[in-house]
Design a protein around this motif. Structure first.
Motif, short mmCIF file in Angstrom:
data_model
loop_
_atom_site.label_atom_id
_atom_site.label_comp_id
_atom_site.label_asym_id
_atom_site.label_seq_id
_atom_site.Cartn_x
_atom_site.Cartn_y
_atom_site.Cartn_z
N UNK A 285 -4.24 -8.91 -1.54
CA UNK A 285 -4.29 -9.94 -0.51
C UNK A 285 -2.99 -9.96 0.29
N UNK A 286 -1.86 -9.68 -0.39
CA UNK A 286 -0.59 -9.57 0.33
C UNK A 286 -0.63 -8.42 1.33
N UNK A 287 -1.31 -7.34 0.98
CA UNK A 287 -1.46 -6.24 1.93
C UNK A 287 -2.28 -6.66 3.15
N UNK A 288 -3.31 -7.48 2.94
CA UNK A 288 -4.07 -8.03 4.06
C UNK A 288 -3.14 -8.84 4.96
N UNK A 295 0.77 -7.12 13.43
CA UNK A 295 -0.07 -6.95 14.61
C UNK A 295 -1.32 -6.13 14.36
N UNK A 296 -1.83 -6.16 13.12
CA UNK A 296 -3.05 -5.45 12.79
C UNK A 296 -2.83 -4.03 12.33
N UNK A 297 -1.58 -3.60 12.29
CA UNK A 297 -1.27 -2.20 11.97
C UNK A 297 -0.68 -2.08 10.57
N UNK A 298 -1.03 -1.00 9.88
CA UNK A 298 -0.40 -0.66 8.61
C UNK A 298 -0.02 0.81 8.68
#
Length: 401
Positions: A285-288, A295-298
């Protein structure tokens, strides 16, 4: 004579036991939500409801472990200065993780059944995950526009209170459908929905049972039914069950460590509850939250459209601004299935009943996950204390960076 008395007593005991078991069966969902049982329930939902897996795949996105000493951190609440340990005790924290600049700076699992690999029931925090999926589907063209009418995707809702609202109305909880989300009222729409999930009637019937209450787009009325319908829109538009779309478009792209899952209704047809039954580990959930903070990027992957993240931080609509939602929501505004915090940072959070939080502050580059097992679904004092603590924690991390 004595033998007859013993037989009578035994029969009475069996009858009493049968009555007790019948009562437990009728009230099983209520008991499962009470302390201390709920600490077990919220970490074992796969034993309570049918489920559908949201599968991880690919390399894990590592969260660098850079512990920060928070023993000196204090937050103020009701005239007292308190520690994180006191927050956890006073608000029944079960899992807690803090990311700062993408690193894991603090992690704790005070819950009796909690652990890093344990998947937690996130309740209405699920709504924010559904929002992310809607944003992805719009970007891909599976959903045409947020102005599209709900019934153009879900014709089974024709003639219901959802025959009229558009997708954006539901995203902002302004569908105008249904009554107040009151967990203490057995006949409240949310409890009709949950009754169907537990096997008492169908989910579709529960959704269709609500009446129009306001013109769509004009009145904030927090409603899990709105998100349930959004999940159906997503399934109809993509041709996939919610869990499979979440697997392919989200969970397989965030570098999750563990599979997640949706709880499904016991009643048939089985349906995922997009507004309340997503289960995941604290770290995943932290990764979410990290995706939303960036800004939606990983890494090199744009998981969620950047414009969709901006919407989720606030839409500048007066009736959805902080302080405009009514006395039950003093701290928050609302946008896009996220609770907005306003201010210069325009931080935002996903929330779930019984104390579930995904706190995202992109400006401070802080993500906080808190899972909890409050005694009741809503708790004004514990909510206010958690808000004070997490706000102070973000400020502390900024000041000591």
């Amino acid at each position: 004579m004595a033998s007859g008395i013993r037989w009578a007593a035994a029969a009475a005991g069996v009858a009493a036991a049968g009555t007790g078991l019948a009562w437990l069966w009728r009230h099983q969902d209520e008991l499962a939500m009470r302390r201390p049982v709920n600490e077990w329930t919220f970490t074992h939902m796969s034993l309570v409801l049918p489920t559908e897996t949201v599968a991880r795949s690919g390399p894990v996105h590592e969260l660098p472990d850079r512990p920060r000493p928070l023993a000196g951190f204090r937050y103020e609440f009701r005239g007292a200065r308190r520690t994180l340990a006191e927050l956890h005790e006073r608000t029944h924290t079960t899992g807690f993780a803090v990311l700062h600049r993408g690193a894991l700076v603090h992690e704790d699992y005070p819950g009796r059944f909690a652990a890093p690999e344990r998947r937690f029931q996130l309740f209405s925090l699920s709504k924010s995950v559904t929002s992310m999926l809607i944003g992805i589907a719009l970007d891909e063209g599976a959903i045409g526009s947020v102005t599209d009418k709900v019934v153009s995707y879900c014709p089974e809702l024709a003639g219901s209170a959802f025959d009229g609202p558009g997708i954006e109305d539901l995203l902002h909880m302004t569908s105008g459908a249904g009554g107040i989300e009151d967990y203490e009222d057995p006949d409240a729409p949310v409890n009709r929905l949950m009754g169907a999930v537990m096997g008492r009637g169908t989910v579709l019937r529960a959704v269709r049972s609500v009446e129009p209450a306001a013109t769509p787009g004009t009145w904030f009325n927090y409603s899990t039914l709105d998100t349930q319908v959004l999940g159906w829109v997503l399934e109809a538009a993509t041709g996939m069950p919610l869990a499979r779309y979440a697997t392919e478009r989200l969970w397989s792209r965030i570098g999750a460590e563990h599979d997640a899952f949706y709880g499904l209704s016991r009643s048939r047809p089985r349906t995922a509850v997009g507004g309340g039954t997503f289960n995941a580990t604290v770290r995943d959930l932290a990764r979410v939250g990290l995706v939303m903070a960036r800004g939606g990027r990983l890494g090199e992957v744009q998981v969620v459209p950047e414009a969709w993240v901006r919407r989720s931080r606030g839409m500048d609509l007066p009736h959805l601004e902080v302080g405009a939602l009514g006395h039950d929501f003093d701290h928050y505004g609302y946008a896009n299935q996220w609770w907005t915090l306003g201010g210069a940072h325009r931080a935002f959070t996903g929330l779930g009943i019984h104390g579930q939080y995904l706190w995202v502050d992109p400006e401070a580059d802080v993500v906080v996950v808190k899972t909890s097992a409050w005694p009741t679904a809503d708790d004004v004092e514990r909510e206010a204390e958690t808000f004070a603590a997490l706000s102070a924690l973000v400020a502390h991390l900024e000041d000591t960076d």
